[in-house]
Write a protein that holds these residues in place. Structure first.
Motif, PDB file in Angstrom:
ATOM      1  N   PHE A 111       0.884  -1.167   0.000  1.00  0.00           N
ATOM      2  CA  PHE A 111       0.000   0.000   0.000  1.00  0.00           C
ATOM      3  C   PHE A 111       0.919   1.213   0.000  1.00  0.00           C
ATOM      4  O   PHE A 111       1.569   1.514   0.997  1.00  0.00           O
ATOM      5  N   VAL A 112       1.001   1.896  -1.126  1.00  0.00           N
ATOM      6  CA  VAL A 112       1.977   2.972  -1.320  1.00  0.00           C
ATOM      7  C   VAL A 112       1.234   4.304  -1.394  1.00  0.00           C
ATOM      8  O   VAL A 112       0.218   4.424  -2.094  1.00  0.00           O
ATOM      9  N   LYS A 113       1.742   5.305  -0.674  1.00  0.00           N
ATOM     10  CA  LYS A 113       1.076   6.606  -0.574  1.00  0.00           C
ATOM     11  C   LYS A 113       1.916   7.705  -1.209  1.00  0.00           C
ATOM     12  O   LYS A 113       3.143   7.707  -1.071  1.00  0.00           O
ATOM     13  N   VAL A 114       1.257   8.642  -1.869  1.00  0.00           N
ATOM     14  CA  VAL A 114       1.912   9.832  -2.412  1.00  0.00           C
ATOM     15  C   VAL A 114       1.017  11.030  -2.126  1.00  0.00           C
ATOM     16  O   VAL A 114      -0.172  11.001  -2.459  1.00  0.00           O
ATOM     17  N   ASN A 115       1.592  12.079  -1.531  1.00  0.00           N
ATOM     18  CA  ASN A 115       0.855  13.322  -1.336  1.00  0.00           C
ATOM     19  C   ASN A 115       1.189  14.255  -2.494  1.00  0.00           C
ATOM     20  O   ASN A 115       2.288  14.807  -2.567  1.00  0.00           O
ATOM     21  N   CYS A 116       0.244  14.421  -3.400  1.00  0.00           N
ATOM     22  CA  CYS A 116       0.496  15.193  -4.620  1.00  0.00           C
ATOM     23  C   CYS A 116       0.676  16.681  -4.347  1.00  0.00           C
ATOM     24  O   CYS A 116       1.225  17.402  -5.182  1.00  0.00           O
ATOM     25  N   ALA A 117       0.191  17.153  -3.194  1.00  0.00           N
ATOM     26  CA  ALA A 117       0.309  18.576  -2.876  1.00  0.00           C
ATOM     27  C   ALA A 117       1.652  18.913  -2.239  1.00  0.00           C
ATOM     28  O   ALA A 117       2.022  20.085  -2.146  1.00  0.00           O
ATOM     29  N   ALA A 118       2.387  17.894  -1.804  1.00  0.00           N
ATOM     30  CA  ALA A 118       3.615  18.149  -1.042  1.00  0.00           C
ATOM     31  C   ALA A 118       4.855  18.269  -1.920  1.00  0.00           C
ATOM     32  O   ALA A 118       5.924  18.626  -1.429  1.00  0.00           O
ATOM     33  N   LEU A 119       4.721  17.968  -3.227  1.00  0.00           N
ATOM     34  CA  LEU A 119       5.897  17.929  -4.092  1.00  0.00           C
ATOM     35  C   LEU A 119       5.713  18.829  -5.310  1.00  0.00           C
ATOM     36  O   LEU A 119       4.615  18.950  -5.859  1.00  0.00           O
ATOM     37  N   HIS A 120       6.807  19.444  -5.743  1.00  0.00           N
ATOM     38  CA  HIS A 120       6.816  20.214  -6.976  1.00  0.00           C
ATOM     39  C   HIS A 120       6.548  19.266  -8.140  1.00  0.00           C
ATOM     40  O   HIS A 120       6.806  18.063  -8.075  1.00  0.00           O
TER      41      HIS A 120
END
Length: 459
Positions: free
Chosen positions: A204-213
């Motif tokens: 289960f892999v998570k990415v916060n799209c708002a936290a990265l350029h």
């Protein structure tokens, strides 16, 4: 426990409860002509006994009988078999009589003399309703055995509806779009979907799209080859590769750039992509769950979010209600967080005073569950007794005139600055010197906390 329906493969059996023998004979003929079996009872008591001892699929119940009336019999039948459709018969086309029967649980009513077409129509509808109710009951039993959503706290109607939706979507491979205000627990729900899916043993892999350029986000999602950009000294796998066979959670997808949206759409549609700086096409098997607090439909209308990606993501939309719309869940959540933080901080805090709980329930919680969690953690840390009182809760819950959490007042005058200093230092001590956590509990920025400590000569 009442008798069940007629065995599968047999004709539906209808119980006719009527003291008028001639009317029973007429109904028996109509029912036989429509393909039903019949069972008869000549008063309410006999009808209730028949429901207890014989398999029946529906009841035709006369409302006016000399010994036990229809309303009384209806109540007794529903107590024995709540799922059994009961159609009441009355010679008086009275709205009051019909309404009284419907309030007691009758499925429908017919007026005497009964029309054959009306009887067939109402019985067909009643039996179809009962079949669907039985399917739902069996489905809920199976879902209860197969799924565990205990990590999500709530018993309110919106949460019960959410659990039913999650139980239906979890075993599928459909993409899910979770919407809701910040702090409502979107990541928790995404994880629950994964843990109750066939992919539970995979990543289960998570990415916060708002936290990265934008450029960093593409590298995070798709990986890169050595030399793809300055600083890329080695090949790196992206989150799609790392999630192969499992689930990728794209949090705050509304903050993703249009260029990245196009690449994500390709992976969802085709299951393939290239690393940054690479030419080899890679294939992955990943289930995508996305979340956002933004209004994606409005963003699509404004051209800020791709319509085709929106439709791909929202195959199953799941909306999380804000905490203010489920106040009955606040005590459950508050007690849950209290147990966690009392144990974490080794504090013998057993509960809340009624006044404190009343403040929690009446607050609007603009920050939702996350705000409640922080408030309870702060209260546990500041609590000096066995129960949390209003004084340990954030001032926002107590109104503008509420005082800050109280410590024992030393002799002599104390200024507001003295009280502020004491509160800050005590909170910092309780968090073991963790400035970030202390700042969160106090409701100030970390930099403000650092500046205050400099004032106190504690930098």
């Amino acid at each position: 426990m009442g008798s069940e329906a007629a065995p599968a493969g047999t004709k539906p059996r209808i119980l006719v409860v009527d003291d008028d023998r001639g009317h029973r004979t007429m109904l028996r003929a109509l029912l036989a002509g429509a393909g039903y079996e019949t069972l008869e009872a000549d008063d309410g008591d006999a009808g209730v006994d028949a429901v207890r001892t014989h398999p029946v699929d529906a009841v035709l119940l006369d409302l006016r009988m000399p010994r036990v009336g229809g309303i009384e019999a209806l109540e007794a039948i529903k107590a024995v078999r709540p799922d059994l459709p009961v159609i009441v018969l009355t010679a008086y086309a009275s709205v009051d009589t019909a309404v009284a029967a419907m309030k007691k649980g009758a499925f429908d009513y017919l007026t005497k003399p009964v029309d054959a077409a009306d009887l067939s129509r109402v019985l067909d509808k009643a039996l179809e309703f009962r079949r669907l109710e039985e399917e739902i009951r069996l489905l809920r039993e199976r879902l209860g055995e197969r799924f565990d959503f205990s990590s999500i706290i709530g018993r309110s109607r919106p949460m019960r509806e959410l659990f039913e939706t999650l139980a239906l979507v979890a075993p599928s491979d459909a993409t899910v779009l979770i919407t809701g205000e910040s702090g409502t627990g979107k990541e928790l729900v995404a994880n629950a979907i994964h843990q109750n899916s066939p992919r539970r043993d995979k990543p289960f892999v998570k990415v916060n799209c708002a936290a990265l350029h934008e450029n960093l986000l593409e590298s995070e999602l798709f990986g890169h080859e050595r030399g793809a950009f300055t600083g890329a000294t080695a090949q790196r796998k992206g989150r799609f590769e790392l999630a192969h066979g499992g689930t990728l959670f794209l949090d705050e997808i509304g903050d993703m750039s249009p260029a990245t949206q196009a690449k994500v759409l390709r992976v969802i549609q085709e299951g393939e992509f290239e690393r940054l700086g690479g030419t080899r096409t890679l294939r992955v098997d990943v289930r995508v769950i996305a979340a956002t607090h933004r209004d994606l439909e409005a963003m699509v209308a404004e051209g800020a979010f791709r319509q085709d990606l929106y439709y791909r993501l929202s195959v199953v939309p799941v909306h999380l209600p804000p905490l203010r719309d489920r106040p009955e869940d606040i005590p459950l959540l508050a007690e849950h967080f209290l147990r966690i933080y009392a144990e974490k901080n080794r504090k013998p805090v057993a509960g809340f005073t009624p006044e404190a709980m009343d403040l929690l329930v009446r607050h609007d919680w603009p920050g939702n569950v996350r705000e409640l969690q922080n408030a309870v953690e702060r209260a546990v840390i500041l609590c000096l007794g066995e129960r949390i009182t209003p004084q340990e809760l954030p001032p926002a819950l107590q109104g503008a005139a509420a005082a800050a959490p109280q410590a024992p007042i030393p002799a002599g005058p104390r200024t507001l600055k003295d009280a502020e200093r004491e509160l800050i230092l005590r909170t910092l001590e309780q968090t073991g010197g963790n400035r970030t956590r202390a700042a969160q509990i106090l409701g100030i920025s970390r930099q403000t906390l650092i500046n205050k400590l400099k004032e106190y000569g504690r930098s």
